[in-house]
Write an enzyme that holds these catalytic residues in place. Structure first.
Site, PDB file in Angstrom:
ATOM      1  CB  THR A   1      -0.959  -0.002   1.208  1.00 31.28           C
ATOM      2  OG1 THR A   1      -1.795  -1.160   1.122  1.00 31.28           O
ATOM      3  CG2 THR A   1      -1.831   1.247   1.238  1.00 31.28           C
ATOM      4  CB  CYS A   2       3.950   2.106   1.838  1.00 32.35           C
ATOM      5  SG  CYS A   2       3.336   1.641   3.470  1.00 32.35           S
TER       6      CYS A   2
END
Length: 157
Positions: free
Chosen positions: A47-48
């Site tokens: 996600t990052c």
């Protein structure tokens, strides 16, 4: 846990620069500036890397147009990892900050324990800091990605 109105603590962090890295005291780094600071659980994580950092890269000009002096990304990773991740993400407009020993994250009260994933990490959050004081604080619920994304912070500015 840090809250709206709190002062940023005088804790050492490492700022990644084009030349390498430099030590800084967080309270001094953010003093006299309007800053958007967002934290990720780990560089290079799904996600990052796919959404959180890229969202701020894409919207950096719009965020800065709202009077923001600095957009900063912090993670409990070392400076070498943060430098490489920033380069791979074309994050020239983002100040990459390493919190290698989690001192800053611990001082904020925003740690999470991830066990074998990486041990002590930062919760995912974003905040707006004005002259060293927190004016907006958006902490994500576990496994969520809504309140800390660039679009949400841009709307809050």
């Amino acid at each position: 846990m840090i809250s709206i109105g709190s002062e940023i603590p005088a804790v050492n962090v490492t700022v990644v620069t084009p030349e390498g890295q430099e030590a800084a005291v967080a309270s001094e780094l953010f003093a006299g500036k309007k800053v958007v600071l967002f934290a990720v659980p780990g560089a290079f994580t799904p996600t990052c890397s796919a959404h959180h950092l890229p969202g701020y890269v894409v919207l950096a000009d719009e965020i800065k147009a709202k009077g923001v002096d600095m957009i900063a990304c912090i993670s409990v990773n070392d400076a070498f990892v943060m430098k490489t991740w920033g380069e791979q993400q074309n994050a020239e407009a983002i100040t990459m900050i390493a919190d290698g020993g989690a001192a800053f994250t611990k001082a904020l009260g925003l740690t999470m324990e991830t066990g074998d994933f990486g041990g002590t990490r930062s919760q995912r959050y974003a905040m707006i800091i004005e002259d060293g004081k927190v004016t907006t604080l958006n902490v994500e619920e576990p496994k969520q990605f809504e309140v800390s994304k660039a679009e949400t912070i841009l709307a809050a500015l």
